[in-house]
Design an enzyme around this catalytic site. Structure first.
Site, PDB file in Angstrom:
ATOM      1  N   HIS A 102       0.834  -1.199   0.000  1.00 31.27           N
ATOM      2  CA  HIS A 102       0.000   0.000   0.000  1.00 31.27           C
ATOM      3  C   HIS A 102       0.868   1.247   0.000  1.00 31.27           C
ATOM      4  O   HIS A 102       1.998   1.234   0.484  1.00 31.27           O
ATOM      5  CB  HIS A 102      -0.953   0.026   1.207  1.00 31.27           C
ATOM      6  CG  HIS A 102      -0.280  -0.123   2.528  1.00 31.27           C
ATOM      7  ND1 HIS A 102       0.115  -1.339   3.027  1.00 31.27           N
ATOM      8  CD2 HIS A 102       0.082   0.791   3.460  1.00 31.27           C
ATOM      9  CE1 HIS A 102       0.679  -1.170   4.212  1.00 31.27           C
ATOM     10  NE2 HIS A 102       0.685   0.120   4.491  1.00 31.27           N
ATOM     11  N   HIS A 104       0.771   5.334   1.089  1.00 31.53           N
ATOM     12  CA  HIS A 104       0.084   6.373   1.864  1.00 31.53           C
ATOM     13  C   HIS A 104       0.107   7.684   1.084  1.00 31.53           C
ATOM     14  O   HIS A 104       1.152   8.060   0.539  1.00 31.53           O
ATOM     15  CB  HIS A 104       0.813   6.629   3.189  1.00 31.53           C
ATOM     16  CG  HIS A 104       0.853   5.464   4.128  1.00 31.53           C
ATOM     17  ND1 HIS A 104       0.039   5.373   5.234  1.00 31.53           N
ATOM     18  CD2 HIS A 104       1.615   4.336   4.142  1.00 31.53           C
ATOM     19  CE1 HIS A 104       0.309   4.259   5.898  1.00 31.53           C
ATOM     20  NE2 HIS A 104       1.261   3.609   5.255  1.00 31.53           N
TER      21      HIS A 104
HETATM   22  P1  5GP Z   1       1.677   0.543   7.326  1.00 29.87           P
HETATM   23  O1  5GP Z   1       2.227   0.785   8.680  1.00 29.87           O
HETATM   24  O2  5GP Z   1       1.554  -0.933   7.095  1.00 29.87           O
HETATM   25  O3  5GP Z   1       2.378   1.263   6.228  1.00 29.87           O
HETATM   26  O4  5GP Z   1       0.260   1.192   7.342  1.00 29.87           O
HETATM   27  C1  5GP Z   1      -0.936   0.555   7.551  1.00 29.87           C
HETATM   28  C2  5GP Z   1      -1.954   1.648   7.619  1.00 29.87           C
HETATM   29  O5  5GP Z   1      -3.223   1.041   7.588  1.00 29.87           O
HETATM   30  C3  5GP Z   1      -1.879   2.500   8.889  1.00 29.87           C
HETATM   31  O6  5GP Z   1      -1.728   3.849   8.541  1.00 29.87           O
HETATM   32  C4  5GP Z   1      -3.201   2.216   9.599  1.00 29.87           C
HETATM   33  O7  5GP Z   1      -3.715   3.366  10.193  1.00 29.87           O
HETATM   34  C5  5GP Z   1      -4.083   1.711   8.473  1.00 29.87           C
HETATM   35  N1  5GP Z   1      -5.076   0.730   8.858  1.00 29.87           N
HETATM   36  C6  5GP Z   1      -4.927  -0.286   9.747  1.00 29.87           C
HETATM   37  N2  5GP Z   1      -6.060  -1.016   9.815  1.00 29.87           N
HETATM   38  C7  5GP Z   1      -6.936  -0.451   8.948  1.00 29.87           C
HETATM   39  C8  5GP Z   1      -8.289  -0.757   8.576  1.00 29.87           C
HETATM   40  O8  5GP Z   1      -8.908  -1.701   9.061  1.00 29.87           O
HETATM   41  N3  5GP Z   1      -8.867   0.040   7.642  1.00 29.87           N
HETATM   42  C9  5GP Z   1      -8.208   1.118   7.081  1.00 29.87           C
HETATM   43  N4  5GP Z   1      -8.877   1.839   6.188  1.00 29.87           N
HETATM   44  N5  5GP Z   1      -6.947   1.434   7.421  1.00 29.87           N
HETATM   45  C10 5GP Z   1      -6.313   0.655   8.334  1.00 29.87           C
END
Ligand code: 5GP
Length: 140
Positions: A102, A104
């Site tokens: 993903h 951001h």
């Molecule tokens: P990472 O740390 O893996 O780059 O980011 C994961 C992101 O997913 C975080 O910013 C977190 O806030 C978001 N996130 C975690 N669980 C969920 C969810 O159930 N739904 C959505 N829309 N975002 C999520």
């Protein structure tokens, strides 16, 4: 490390968990981050499974980043941003918490503070309104 088909974003892609959708095409889905670091914090994910950038099929990058560009321009318009921060983490040591690739998208204003990563859950009515603002900017 293998791809876990039960990660949260895989569940969102299968419609098992709801999301505040911003944009979708054959290759990608964009939706609001539920623990936003700023107003308008969005996520763009490929539909194809991979843990992150390291194991992704390079074919996913063109449609993924075409969508990131669309969402980033919409973020600038919808949230009156002066700039847009694009972030992408690979594995836990780099800050990754959800193991489906993903990107951001964070609308930025000069001097505005970022809230903590994966911090506080946002109000769903607010996220719904922000997703609507994105869709209006994207004209979808
Ligand atoms: P990472 O740390 O893996 O780059 O980011 C994961 C992101 O997913 C975080 O910013 C977190 O806030 C978001 N996130 C975690 N669980 C969920 C969810 O159930 N739904 C959505 N829309 N975002 C999520």
């Amino acid at each position: 490390m293998t791809y876990d088909t039960n990660n949260i974003f895989a569940k969102i892609l299968r419609g098992e968990i709801p999301c505040h959708k911003i944009y979708e095409d054959a290759h990608v889905l964009a939706f609001m981050d539920v623990m936003p670091q700023v107003d308008g914090h969005a996520l763009v994910i490929p539909k194809a499974p991979s843990r992150n950038l390291l194991d992704a099929d390079p074919a996913v990058f063109a449609p993924l980043f075409a969508a990131v560009q669309k969402v980033a321009n919409a973020a600038k318009q919808a949230f009156d941003a002066e700039g847009v921060l694009i972030k992408q983490f690979n594995e836990a040591a780099a800050g990754q918490t959800v193991y489906h690739l993903h990107v951001h998208v964070l609308p930025r204003k000069d001097g505005q503070e970022l809230k903590p990563h994966s911090g506080k859950m946002a109000d769903h009515a607010l996220l719904a309104k922000q997703a609507e603002a994105y869709r209006a900017a994207l004209k979808v």
